[in-house]
Structures are given as structure tokens and as C-alpha cells.
Motif scaffolding. Sequence first.
Motif, PDB file in Angstrom:
ATOM      1  N   LEU A 197      93.757 102.544  26.372  1.00  0.00           N
ATOM      2  CA  LEU A 197      92.670 102.051  25.677  1.00  0.00           C
ATOM      3  C   LEU A 197      92.605 100.667  24.987  1.00  0.00           C
ATOM      4  CD1 LEU A 197      89.951 103.582  25.245  1.00  0.00           C
ATOM      5  CD2 LEU A 197      90.674 104.173  22.976  1.00  0.00           C
ATOM      6  N   ALA A 206      92.458  99.638  20.939  1.00  0.00           N
ATOM      7  CA  ALA A 206      92.543 100.900  20.146  1.00  0.00           C
ATOM      8  C   ALA A 206      93.232 100.275  18.775  1.00  0.00           C
ATOM      9  CB  ALA A 206      92.955 101.881  20.713  1.00  0.00           C
ATOM     10  N   ARG A 223      94.079 110.864  14.051  1.00  0.00           N
ATOM     11  CA  ARG A 223      93.583 110.475  15.186  1.00  0.00           C
ATOM     12  C   ARG A 223      94.643 110.147  16.201  1.00  0.00           C
ATOM     13  NH1 ARG A 223      88.363 108.950  16.006  1.00  0.00           N
ATOM     14  NH2 ARG A 223      86.929 109.764  14.378  1.00  0.00           N
ATOM     15  N   ALA A 265      95.324 112.110  19.924  1.00  0.00           N
ATOM     16  CA  ALA A 265      95.647 111.260  21.071  1.00  0.00           C
ATOM     17  C   ALA A 265      96.707 111.551  21.719  1.00  0.00           C
ATOM     18  CB  ALA A 265      95.447 109.813  20.796  1.00  0.00           C
ATOM     19  N   GLU A 319      98.044 101.928  22.186  1.00  0.00           N
ATOM     20  CA  GLU A 319      97.701 101.991  23.484  1.00  0.00           C
ATOM     21  C   GLU A 319      98.419 101.382  24.722  1.00  0.00           C
ATOM     22  OE1 GLU A 319      95.399  98.434  21.824  1.00  0.00           O
ATOM     23  OE2 GLU A 319      96.507 100.287  21.348  1.00  0.00           O
ATOM     24  N   ASN A 329      95.593 111.358  25.543  1.00  0.00           N
ATOM     25  CA  ASN A 329      94.214 111.409  25.424  1.00  0.00           C
ATOM     26  C   ASN A 329      93.968 110.155  24.727  1.00  0.00           C
ATOM     27  OD1 ASN A 329      91.902 111.647  25.730  1.00  0.00           O
ATOM     28  ND2 ASN A 329      91.421 113.714  25.018  1.00  0.00           N
ATOM     29  N   ALA A 330      94.030 108.981  25.421  1.00  0.00           N
ATOM     30  CA  ALA A 330      93.809 107.642  24.259  1.00  0.00           C
ATOM     31  C   ALA A 330      92.474 107.806  23.734  1.00  0.00           C
ATOM     32  CB  ALA A 330      94.068 106.517  25.119  1.00  0.00           C
ATOM     33  N   ARG A 331      91.304 108.216  24.403  1.00  0.00           N
ATOM     34  CA  ARG A 331      89.989 108.108  23.795  1.00  0.00           C
ATOM     35  C   ARG A 331      89.777 108.809  22.536  1.00  0.00           C
ATOM     36  NH1 ARG A 331      86.992 112.818  24.522  1.00  0.00           N
ATOM     37  NH2 ARG A 331      87.741 114.385  25.681  1.00  0.00           N
ATOM     38  N   ARG A 332      90.616 109.874  22.148  1.00  0.00           N
ATOM     39  CA  ARG A 332      90.750 110.411  21.005  1.00  0.00           C
ATOM     40  C   ARG A 332      91.022 109.534  19.677  1.00  0.00           C
ATOM     41  NH1 ARG A 332      88.106 113.178  19.339  1.00  0.00           N
ATOM     42  NH2 ARG A 332      89.240 114.788  18.436  1.00  0.00           N
ATOM     43  N   THR A 386      89.701 106.710  19.062  1.00  0.00           N
ATOM     44  CA  THR A 386      88.563 106.153  18.419  1.00  0.00           C
ATOM     45  C   THR A 386      87.166 106.951  18.530  1.00  0.00           C
ATOM     46  OG1 THR A 386      88.141 104.762  20.463  1.00  0.00           O
ATOM     47  CG2 THR A 386      89.509 103.976  18.736  1.00  0.00           C
ATOM     48  N   GLU A 387      87.195 107.934  19.217  1.00  0.00           N
ATOM     49  CA  GLU A 387      85.964 108.598  19.745  1.00  0.00           C
ATOM     50  C   GLU A 387      85.343 109.260  18.274  1.00  0.00           C
ATOM     51  OE1 GLU A 387      85.181 111.782  23.181  1.00  0.00           O
ATOM     52  OE2 GLU A 387      86.662 112.627  21.594  1.00  0.00           O
TER      53      GLU A 387
END
Length: 468
Positions: free
Chosen positions: A9, A12, A146, A150, A240, A255-258, A260-261
Amino acid sequence: MSSTTPSLLEGATRTLAEFSAQIRYPAIPAEVIERMKTSVLDSIGCCLYGATLPWTQHVQSMVEEEGAKPVASIFGHGSKTSVAGAVLVNATAGHAFELDDIHKESIVHAGSIATPVVLALAQQQGGVSGKTLLAAMTAGYEIGTRVGNAATMELFFRGFHPQGASGVFVAAASAAHMLGLDAVQTQHALGIVGSQAGGLMAAQEGAMVKRLHSGRAAQSGVYSAQLARRGFTGISDVLEAGYGGYLSSYSNKPNARRLTEGLGTVWEAGKVGYKPHACVTSIHAALDAFAHLIREHGLSPSDIARVEVGMSPMTYTHCAWEYKAQGVTAAQMNLFYGLAVIAFDGMAFVAQYTPERLAEPRLLDFIQRIEAHVDPEIEAMGPPFRHAARVAVTLRSGRRFTHEILHRRGSPENPLSPADVEYKFRHVVASCLTPKDIERTIQLVGRLEQLDDLSELIALLAAPRAQA
């Protein structure tokens, strides 16, 4: 390999560092501030009680022998050492008896790390306000949880203890905020501390070292922030990086999007839960479901022929291994021992996990009547229900009763109230503080955002106890 493996990501770590560095008290939602105040009180209780235990005292004696510059207090002892030394002892104490708060998705107990870090740095600096403390706490909780989100439960399944692994980011972000580091320095602090992450889950089956994972995470975070302030550099994309980064190294399925989601709109710091039992969070729903059946039907241990517990794969792996009386840690992490003390005592709190109880014949006999399995329906519900449990009790008469709890008591979905946490605090510290000091500590934490200076609160925590 490192230069050709795609980032999980892009940017990140930088994004999280920028967000952490700019967190200020007025921008934090009121409900998050209230959660942080509750966590401070809960964590203080964990630290003070934990300071009386032998594993914490081993760490304390080692730190005291080093004779570091005395700037930060060792809780419950009256002595001072370096900030890094104080947080090593105090954060070990915070995780010393499985009482500390828990963020379910990340599997991180942020309070036992962040609270010692911010209080030690506040004492060193002097004149730190409660608002500054709460902002630093929030930064640590937000970044560390966070990172844990991830990493997913796969980090745990690989055998790493999230407290010692993802927990280092709680400490680094808290310390960086307390030291006033800018975004670039904070990014380096995260990049330094990622290389210090560690902690192995095999420690749960009898070793004291599980408690130390929290202390080392706190200490590593302090060192990382102090080094970053001096211009020491870390891995700029530590979270990342596709090869050799935190997520790519510690988790099979990150689950890298977690990372910064929902950053800035969804506050992970507001999703913290608290423990009513002095044991691993994963078994709390099973304990409460079993206790419900005992109360509801007026059962005694002699009435019960068999107890069957259905649970998630995570809880089964974590807690349903064969019980052996090999130490307090093992008992607190074990499903079968927890259910046995519920059967006889109706609770699983401090008195149920003393060394003399661990091989009690009637408990060992009752454990033989307990069966555990992965429940397919709970498994299908996914990670949000990893603490869920279905308990069935079969009586010697042949009658059978069942009860399920999908969200454990103390979770955000089934919360303990601030009054419940205060009740827990009073009981945990009853042997550590005088009644007068208990009341004063509760008062000070309750109006933490109004305090211009934290010296009175720190003095209450630092005062020597008889046990020390």
C-alpha cells in the motif's frame, strides 16, 4: 528481490505518521476521549496490581541494578530510573495478569503499553497537561491497532504474540507524540520500531516471558522515538514494504488497506474493550455462557456430567490445548482451567489464578468433563465473531442445557460501562492503594482533560507499596 517486490500500500507508513503527528486534543471525538480516560484508569489498575507480582519484580530488580539516570518512576515502588527502564517495568506490570484492555480486531492490549509510556515521558518533561497525555494516548492506540488490523489474525497463527509485535507501534506513536516529533521524525520512529517487533505465542503455555513482551514493546517504542529525535533513520516504508516489511514478514495474509481505511473518520481508539475476567479475552464468552447456565438452573459441579464448548478456530487454537499445571500464565490462557474455576467459584478473577489453585484436584477432575471443538457456524461468521462461544451442559440426570454468547461482555458490542470499569479498578487495587488514594486516583483520571499538570497522579502511582 526487495527492489522489485511491489508495495502492499504505497505511502502507508508516511500517511499514518503524518496523521499521528498532527493529532490534537480538540479534534478527537468526545466519545474517544472518554474511552481513553476509561483506559487510563483500567491500565493504572493493571499496572499497580501487576507491580506486586514476581515476574514484574524480576524485571524491576534487573533495571534497578543498571542504575540509570532517575527521571521516571517505577509504579508502586518509590524509586526512579530512565524512561526506557521505567516503561520496561511498568508495561510488564500492565500485562502481568491478563487484566488489560483489548482491541478485538488487532488483538492488541494498547493500554498496558501506552499508559506507562505517556506517564513516564510526562514525568520526565514536567508540566504536561492531561489533554496532551490523552492526545498521545489516542495516537498510540490509533496507529498500533491499525497495524494490528492490517496484520490480521494470520500474524497470530504464524506464532507471533500481537502484544510484542504490533504493540511496538502503539509505543512508538505514543512516545513520538509526547516528544513532539514532526511527521518525518514520527515516520522514522515507526520505521525503527518495526525492526524491534517480536514475541512468540508459545510463551502462553507456562513462561513468564509473555508478560515481558509488553514491557519490551514499550521500551522499544521509547528508544525508537528518542533515536528518531536525534536524526536516526528507520525503514521509511516499514509497514507496506513488499519484501522485509512488517506486514509482508509477519503475516501470511495481510490486509494492508486496513492501515489507512477510514483514517480520521473511523477511530479505532474508540473500539477498545475491557476485561471482567483475569484471563485471556478469547474465552470470556465461554466463561459467561457457562456461568449463565449454572445460575439459571441452579447447578453445582457434582450435577454436571459433561460440558461442550463450540468456538472459533482462533479461540480453539489459542486456548483449547491440554491443561497442565505449569504456571499462572498457562492457567490464564487455558479454556479448560477457566471453566473449572467458574464451576466451583462462579468467577475467574485474581483469586482464581493464584499458584496454589493451579493443581487443585477437584479442578483437574472437572477438566476431564470438558470438551471443546470448532463450531462451523461460528467459524462461518468470520473474524468479528472470533470470541463467540456456544456452551452445552449435560447433567448426570441426562438433561441438557445450552447457551450462546456472540459478543463477549466487555467488548464494544456488549460493553462494560465506565462504572463497571471503576468497580473493577477498586477491586484490583484494593491491596495496592489506601481507600483515600483509590478515590483520589479515580477523581484525577475522571477529570484528566482539566489537569494542567500530572504530578499528583504520578505521585500516587509511584508511592511505595508494602508488597514492593
